[in-house]
Motif scaffolding. Structure first.
Motif, PDB file in Angstrom:
ATOM      1  N   ASN A 290       0.838  -1.218   0.000  1.00 52.37           N
ATOM      2  CA  ASN A 290       0.000   0.000   0.000  1.00 52.37           C
ATOM      3  C   ASN A 290       0.862   1.254   0.000  1.00 52.37           C
ATOM      4  O   ASN A 290       0.505   2.263  -0.595  1.00 52.37           O
ATOM      5  CB  ASN A 290      -0.925   0.036   1.233  1.00 52.37           C
ATOM      6  N   PHE A 291       2.002   1.170   0.675  1.00 50.79           N
ATOM      7  CA  PHE A 291       2.912   2.323   0.716  1.00 50.79           C
ATOM      8  C   PHE A 291       3.556   2.549  -0.660  1.00 50.79           C
ATOM      9  O   PHE A 291       3.948   3.655  -1.013  1.00 50.79           O
ATOM     10  CB  PHE A 291       3.987   2.074   1.785  1.00 50.79           C
ATOM     11  N   GLY A 292       3.660   1.455  -1.453  1.00 52.34           N
ATOM     12  CA  GLY A 292       4.214   1.576  -2.801  1.00 52.34           C
ATOM     13  C   GLY A 292       5.691   1.231  -2.877  1.00 52.34           C
ATOM     14  O   GLY A 292       6.478   2.002  -3.413  1.00 52.34           O
ATOM     15  N   VAL A 293       6.069   0.043  -2.322  1.00 47.73           N
ATOM     16  CA  VAL A 293       7.479  -0.355  -2.371  1.00 47.73           C
ATOM     17  C   VAL A 293       7.841  -0.917  -3.745  1.00 47.73           C
ATOM     18  O   VAL A 293       6.983  -1.441  -4.454  1.00 47.73           O
ATOM     19  CB  VAL A 293       7.799  -1.417  -1.281  1.00 47.73           C
ATOM     20  N   PRO A 294       9.133  -0.847  -4.117  1.00 43.16           N
ATOM     21  CA  PRO A 294       9.529  -1.373  -5.425  1.00 43.16           C
ATOM     22  C   PRO A 294       9.471  -2.894  -5.491  1.00 43.16           C
ATOM     23  O   PRO A 294       9.288  -3.477  -6.561  1.00 43.16           O
ATOM     24  CB  PRO A 294      10.980  -0.891  -5.587  1.00 43.16           C
ATOM     25  N   SER A 295       9.623  -3.541  -4.344  1.00 49.11           N
ATOM     26  CA  SER A 295       9.688  -5.008  -4.323  1.00 49.11           C
ATOM     27  C   SER A 295       9.622  -5.460  -2.876  1.00 49.11           C
ATOM     28  O   SER A 295       9.907  -4.681  -1.965  1.00 49.11           O
ATOM     29  CB  SER A 295      11.027  -5.439  -4.942  1.00 49.11           C
ATOM     30  N   LEU A 296       9.237  -6.711  -2.651  1.00 46.52           N
ATOM     31  CA  LEU A 296       9.324  -7.290  -1.303  1.00 46.52           C
ATOM     32  C   LEU A 296      10.430  -8.339  -1.342  1.00 46.52           C
ATOM     33  O   LEU A 296      10.384  -9.261  -2.152  1.00 46.52           O
ATOM     34  CB  LEU A 296       7.999  -7.941  -0.906  1.00 46.52           C
ATOM     35  N   HIS A 297      11.414  -8.162  -0.473  1.00 44.67           N
ATOM     36  CA  HIS A 297      12.577  -9.043  -0.469  1.00 44.67           C
ATOM     37  C   HIS A 297      12.527  -9.899   0.799  1.00 44.67           C
ATOM     38  O   HIS A 297      12.561  -9.360   1.906  1.00 44.67           O
ATOM     39  CB  HIS A 297      13.837  -8.169  -0.486  1.00 44.67           C
TER      40      HIS A 297
END
Ligand code: FAD
Length: 315
Positions: A290-297
């Motif tokens: 929702n915050f708008g991260v580039p990716s989840l690692h």
């Protein structure tokens, strides 16, 4: 494909990436290929493979004498990246450390990575393991991660340690580490962010964070980075809490705090810690998306099952 290109191409779509640890010395690489097979259905954009320097430990012999022994904990970062990338066709990120490696070894590693078609590296210092390799007069060392970033940037521009005839620049996408809860040695956040900014100015293309269990710490970190003028993508690193032991080992090893709510819940229901850990990581993933991260690692650390439980919610 480079990490930075994956991020750019994805636009607003969520990307997933994983970080795995080479098996201990003496174990078979099959262990690792099984892990990758388990992650493959979740279409990882890239997989990081950690690096490990040699360490020292003290062994007490039966006669009471104490001997200092050196071990190489987990070899194989480059080879494992080569296997994953060439067998599974998944892009890999090879971790490179300053500690335990000479600049000459680093240069050779970069040449080898390029030869294998691996063009992503994460430039790190490492935490030392009580052992410093003897370095002869004709060898040199990097100290902080920024020294390594500078060396990689030199190689990207075709400057090698020795004059190499017909040397061509090698193309690498370079990540560095960032700490939403501050690196444990930094006197304060401002100091830490200034060095992070220098790593980015020296050529780092993106930042991956240390794990955190309180999403607001990541969001605040991104805000502070932007205020400091660090404008590259900041990929959040997530770990799924798996057992009660980790309540003490994670803070001790990674210098991070658990939120009260999570600690209260698991201490009240220790038998359900796996389920709570998965639920918490799903909640964090949703908050981050929702915050708008580039990716989840995800820091898999060879525990694929709980990570799969989290990731499958998003497929
Ligand atoms: P640096 O950027 O060098 O920073 C270290 C400390 O020194 C910080 O406090 C910083 O503020 C300060 N500092 C930086 N530059 C200078 C300077 N020039 N002068 C004075 N102070 C300075 N460890 C492994 O062994 N293998 C791995 O594969 C690995 N992977 C990791 C992946 C991620 C995403 C993260 C977050 C960490 C990883 N680590 C790994 C752990 C990492 O090596 C440690 O956290 C280490 O203590 C710091 O590494 P760094 O690259 O952030 O160091």
């Amino acid at each position: 494909m480079k990490v930075i290109d994956h991020i750019e191409k994805a636009g607003n779509n969520a990307l997933f990436s994983f970080e795995i640890v080479p098996p201990p010395r003496g174990r078979n690489v099959q262990d690792l290929t099984d892990i990758v097979k388990g992650l493959e259905p979740y279409n990882p954009s890239w997989i990081d493979v950690t690096a490990h320097p040699a360490g020292a430990y003290y062994n007490e012999n039966p006669d009471g004498t104490i001997e200092r022994k050196i071990f190489k904990k987990r070899p194989g970062t480059i080879g494992i990246c080569g296997i994953i990338q060439n067998r599974f066709k998944i892009d890999t990120v090879a971790h490179l450390l300053t500690q335990g490696f000479t600049r000459e070894e680093t240069e050779d590693a970069l040449i080898e990575l390029n030869y294998l078609g691996i063009h992503n590296v994460l430039a790190l210092r490492g935490d030392g393991l009580n052992y410093n390799k003897k370095v002869s007069a004709n060898r040199s060392v990097n100290t902080y991660a920024i020294d390594l970033v500078n060396q990689i940037q030199d190689i990207k521009e075709g400057r090698f340690l020795d004059e190499i005839s017909n040397a061509r620049p090698l193309d690498f996408c370079m990540g560095v580490a960032g700490y939403p809860e501050k690196h444990f040695e930094a006197p304060n956040m401002k100091f830490d962010l200034q060095w992070l900014k220098k790593k980015v100015e020296a050529g780092a293309d993106y930042v991956v964070t240390q794990m955190f269990f309180d999403t607001s710490k990541y969001i605040n970190f991104v805000k502070q980075c932007r205020e400091e003028g660090i404008n590259v993508p900041i990929v959040p690193g997530l770990k799924v809490l798996k057992n009660m032991k980790q309540l003490t080992t994670i803070p001790r090893n990674f210098y991070i705090d658990f939120p009260d709510e999570l600690v209260d819940e698991v201490t009240a229901n220790p038998k359900h810690i796996e389920e709570i850990g998965v639920r918490w990581a799903i909640r964090q993933s949703e908050e981050l998306l929702n915050f708008g991260v580039p990716s989840l690692h995800f820091y898999v650390m060879n525990d694929t099952e709980s990570v799969k439980e989290v990731v499958k919610k998003f497929y």
